[in-house]
Design an enzyme around this catalytic site. Structure first.
Site, PDB file in Angstrom:
ATOM      1  N   CYS A  11       0.812  -1.208   0.000  1.00  0.00           N
ATOM      2  CA  CYS A  11       0.000   0.000   0.000  1.00  0.00           C
ATOM      3  C   CYS A  11       0.856   1.274   0.000  1.00  0.00           C
ATOM      4  O   CYS A  11       1.155   1.829   1.053  1.00  0.00           O
ATOM      5  CB  CYS A  11      -0.982   0.038   1.163  1.00  0.00           C
ATOM      6  SG  CYS A  11      -2.183   1.344   0.896  1.00  0.00           S
ATOM      7  N   CYS A  26      -6.087   2.655  -3.891  1.00  0.00           N
ATOM      8  CA  CYS A  26      -5.461   3.138  -2.670  1.00  0.00           C
ATOM      9  C   CYS A  26      -6.451   4.106  -2.012  1.00  0.00           C
ATOM     10  O   CYS A  26      -6.637   5.222  -2.500  1.00  0.00           O
ATOM     11  CB  CYS A  26      -4.150   3.839  -3.036  1.00  0.00           C
ATOM     12  SG  CYS A  26      -3.158   4.203  -1.606  1.00  0.00           S
TER      13      CYS A  26
HETATM   14  C1  LIG Z   1      -0.305  -0.356   7.004  1.00  0.00           C
HETATM   15  C2  LIG Z   1      -0.899  -1.057   5.806  1.00  0.00           C
HETATM   16  C3  LIG Z   1      -1.957  -0.475   5.129  1.00  0.00           C
HETATM   17  C4  LIG Z   1      -2.519  -1.086   4.022  1.00  0.00           C
HETATM   18  N1  LIG Z   1      -3.588  -0.498   3.413  1.00  0.00           N
HETATM   19  C5  LIG Z   1      -4.194  -1.114   2.385  1.00  0.00           C
HETATM   20  C6  LIG Z   1      -5.379  -0.569   1.809  1.00  0.00           C
HETATM   21  O1  LIG Z   1      -5.883   0.469   2.245  1.00  0.00           O
HETATM   22  N2  LIG Z   1      -5.959  -1.219   0.773  1.00  0.00           N
HETATM   23  C7  LIG Z   1      -5.444  -2.384   0.285  1.00  0.00           C
HETATM   24  O2  LIG Z   1      -6.021  -2.960  -0.640  1.00  0.00           O
HETATM   25  N3  LIG Z   1      -4.305  -2.926   0.794  1.00  0.00           N
HETATM   26  C8  LIG Z   1      -3.684  -2.331   1.840  1.00  0.00           C
HETATM   27  N4  LIG Z   1      -2.568  -2.904   2.409  1.00  0.00           N
HETATM   28  C9  LIG Z   1      -1.859  -3.985   1.698  1.00  0.00           C
HETATM   29  C10 LIG Z   1      -2.446  -5.395   1.866  1.00  0.00           C
HETATM   30  O3  LIG Z   1      -2.577  -5.735   3.225  1.00  0.00           O
HETATM   31  C11 LIG Z   1      -1.500  -6.368   1.173  1.00  0.00           C
HETATM   32  O4  LIG Z   1      -1.277  -5.927  -0.161  1.00  0.00           O
HETATM   33  C12 LIG Z   1      -2.062  -7.790   1.122  1.00  0.00           C
HETATM   34  O5  LIG Z   1      -2.260  -8.290   2.427  1.00  0.00           O
HETATM   35  C13 LIG Z   1      -1.107  -8.708   0.359  1.00  0.00           C
HETATM   36  O6  LIG Z   1      -1.592 -10.010   0.322  1.00  0.00           O
HETATM   37  P1  LIG Z   1      -0.588 -11.236   0.177  1.00  0.00           P
HETATM   38  O7  LIG Z   1      -1.422 -12.464   0.234  1.00  0.00           O
HETATM   39  O8  LIG Z   1       0.326 -11.017  -0.954  1.00  0.00           O
HETATM   40  O9  LIG Z   1       0.293 -11.147   1.513  1.00  0.00           O
HETATM   41  P2  LIG Z   1      -0.236 -11.272   3.005  1.00  0.00           P
HETATM   42  O10 LIG Z   1      -1.679 -10.972   3.120  1.00  0.00           O
HETATM   43  O11 LIG Z   1       0.715 -10.484   3.837  1.00  0.00           O
HETATM   44  O12 LIG Z   1      -0.074 -12.829   3.317  1.00  0.00           O
HETATM   45  C14 LIG Z   1       1.158 -13.519   3.271  1.00  0.00           C
HETATM   46  C15 LIG Z   1       0.979 -14.825   4.041  1.00  0.00           C
HETATM   47  O13 LIG Z   1       2.122 -15.659   3.813  1.00  0.00           O
HETATM   48  C16 LIG Z   1       2.482 -16.250   5.043  1.00  0.00           C
HETATM   49  N5  LIG Z   1       3.900 -16.641   4.990  1.00  0.00           N
HETATM   50  C17 LIG Z   1       4.980 -15.872   5.272  1.00  0.00           C
HETATM   51  N6  LIG Z   1       6.091 -16.608   5.168  1.00  0.00           N
HETATM   52  C18 LIG Z   1       5.707 -17.858   4.791  1.00  0.00           C
HETATM   53  C19 LIG Z   1       6.425 -19.062   4.535  1.00  0.00           C
HETATM   54  N7  LIG Z   1       7.746 -19.151   4.664  1.00  0.00           N
HETATM   55  N8  LIG Z   1       5.701 -20.157   4.157  1.00  0.00           N
HETATM   56  C20 LIG Z   1       4.350 -20.087   4.045  1.00  0.00           C
HETATM   57  N9  LIG Z   1       3.634 -18.979   4.292  1.00  0.00           N
HETATM   58  C21 LIG Z   1       4.323 -17.879   4.665  1.00  0.00           C
HETATM   59  C22 LIG Z   1       2.184 -15.176   6.080  1.00  0.00           C
HETATM   60  O14 LIG Z   1       2.046 -15.739   7.377  1.00  0.00           O
HETATM   61  C23 LIG Z   1       0.877 -14.603   5.545  1.00  0.00           C
HETATM   62  O15 LIG Z   1      -0.254 -15.277   6.044  1.00  0.00           O
HETATM   63  C24 LIG Z   1      -1.993  -2.326   3.559  1.00  0.00           C
HETATM   64  C25 LIG Z   1      -0.933  -2.940   4.262  1.00  0.00           C
HETATM   65  C26 LIG Z   1      -0.405  -2.323   5.369  1.00  0.00           C
HETATM   66  C27 LIG Z   1       0.721  -3.002   6.125  1.00  0.00           C
END
Ligand SMILES: Cc1cc2nc3c(=O)[nH]c(=O)nc-3n(C[C@H](O)[C@H](O)[C@H](O)COP(=O)(O)OP(=O)(O)OC[C@H]3O[C@@H](n4cnc5c(N)ncnc54)[C@H](O)[C@@H]3O)c2cc1C
Length: 400
Positions: A161, A344
């Site tokens: 984000c 965003c």
């Molecule tokens: C402060 C903040 C504000 C945000 N605001 C917004 C917003 O307003 N709107 C929006 O759309 N997005 C927002 N986001 C971004 C959004 O949260 C992420 O883009 C989204 O969660 C990404 O999804 P993902 O599945 O790629 O990763 P994540 O949701 O982070 O999931 C990754 C997963 O992989 C797991 N993992 C890690 N290592 C391993 C491993 N070795 N083996 C197996 N599993 C593992 C973790 O435990 C986790 O469960 C924000 C994020 C933050 C931090």
């Protein structure tokens, strides 16, 4: 060695929504999800937690309650990949083989890349909304701030984000304005970016806010060190000739966003893009298929598609990736294509939000029939109430 038809690494936003979508299309698929964490976090609400308007306990739920019914949860962490032999080795030593691999372990927060940060984070007036543990401390600092120098930072790397490093700044300034102390606050934004926001239509609104709140913007800067004892931030920039300009700034309150990269076990793997020093998984940016290993797919924060890293982007990436996985399994080719959509939601004050939506070309892609560059009460309601509900009740179930 156990085998799964589809093996998913990461049960976060992307992992659960993609697994659910696949099972909605075919409930007989054998899906194993490698996910070490008992808890699942709704990270987009951390900004509102830091602004004192969302309960931190409502951002976390039990992972077990969200793993799709017909999937197998492998409670372990992935440690290494052997894509030539279709296997994954976990931190426990267990090995799994697969027909299709989905790599979605999110992004890594590199707190240690800023000297002195890890030691002082969450105390001594240094906070970050990028951690469940410290987002409530942001509000404690904002609420108790009496005036002085306050610094918000943004690293030069991509972050999850891109708006979150400054969203909290607008909300803090608004709070101090309403409290009547904004004129006693010297507010700085020290950023590794070259611009505040890359879509001109939305940038204009932010420029008005910079003026209104009197924020001093420092672009193309890299934070190198925090000295907690003297409350000093060290940062530097380099010019085209490579000359380094080092500067310091005293702070009374500091909100830090750490540099970010692909998790180390991804960086070290054959799946990483060799051209990317941050180690993102190398995929086709329109369909999320790995460019060298066709039975490997990756989307969300960890892949090298140059989209803004958000849950909103994943909502549009997931159906395209699912189409391509199912077609690949049948030996066919799907035609759907992802255009880089991301959103965003930027709160510019308490009760008003600009919903910035755009694509790979930084062109606005507005959903609503009004000018979304104008901050609105209805969009604030969307962020605070509608999106969290959608996330826990529809998105993770693959239904939105
Ligand atoms: C402060 C903040 C504000 C945000 N605001 C917004 C917003 O307003 N709107 C929006 O759309 N997005 C927002 N986001 C971004 C959004 O949260 C992420 O883009 C989204 O969660 C990404 O999804 P993902 O599945 O790629 O990763 P994540 O949701 O982070 O999931 C990754 C997963 O992989 C797991 N993992 C890690 N290592 C391993 C491993 N070795 N083996 C197996 N599993 C593992 C973790 O435990 C986790 O469960 C924000 C994020 C933050 C931090």
């Amino acid at each position: 060695m156990k085998h799964h038809q589809i093996l998913v690494v990461g049960g976060g936003n992307a992992g659960l929504s993609v697994s659910s979508k696949l099972l909605l299309k075919n409930s007989k698929l054998d899906i194993g999800i490698i996910e070490p964490s008992d808890k699942h976090y709704y990270q987009p609400a951390y900004t509102l937690v830091g602004a004192g308007t969302f309960n931190i306990n409502d951002t976390v739920k039990n992972e077990a309650d969200y793993i799709p019914k017909h999937a197998t949860w492998i409670k372990d962490g992935a440690a290494s990949f052997d894509p030539e032999h279709n296997t994954v080795t976990c931190t426990s030593g267990a090995q799994y083989s697969y027909d299709i691999l989905i790599v979605v372990p999110g992004i890594q927060l590199d707190w240690k890349k800023i000297d002195g940060l890890a030691e002082t984070l969450g105390k001594n007036n240094v906070t970050s909304n990028y951690s469940f543990a410290t987002a409530p401390y942001t509000w404690e600092l904002i609420e108790n701030f009496k005036g002085g120098t306050v610094v918000f930072t943004n690293p030069p790397t991509p972050v999850k984000c891109g708006g979150a490093p400054h969203k909290i700044m607008w909300l803090a300034c608004d709070y101090w304005r309403k409290k009547g102390i904004l004129d006693k606050c010297d507010v700085h934004f020290v950023s590794g970016g070259t611009i505040m926001f890359s879509v001109p239509e939305y940038l204009k609104t932010l420029e008005e806010k910079i003026e209104e709140y009197g924020v001093k913007i420092h672009l193309k800067q890299t934070i190198t060190k925090i000295d907690a004892a003297t409350q000093t931030l060290y940062y530097e920039s380099s010019d085209e000739q490579g000359n380094v300009n080092k500067q310091t700034l005293h702070y009374d309150m500091l909100h830090v966003v750490p540099p970010q990269s692909a998790p180390d076990f991804i960086k070290a793997s054959p799946l990483a893009d060799p051209a990317s020093p941050l180690g993102w998984v190398e995929v086709n940016k329109n369909n999320f298929q790995h460019t060298r290993y066709p039975n490997v797919f990756s989307c969300g924060d960890v892949c090298n598609a140059p989209a803004a890293r958000t849950g909103a982007a994943i909502r549009k990436q997931a159906p395209v990736m699912v189409d391509h996985i199912l077609a690949f399994m049948k030996g066919e080719k799907a035609t759907s294509s992802y255009d880089g959509y991301s959103a965003c939601p930027i709160p510019t004050e308490h009760g008003k939000l600009m919903l910035a939506e755009f694509d790979y070309n930084n062109r606005p892609k507005m959903t609503f029939p009004f000018d979304q560059a104008k901050p609105r009460w209805t969009m604030w309601l969307l962020k605070k109430f509608v999106l969290p509900w959608l996330y826990w009740n529809r998105i993770l179930q693959g239904k939105a």
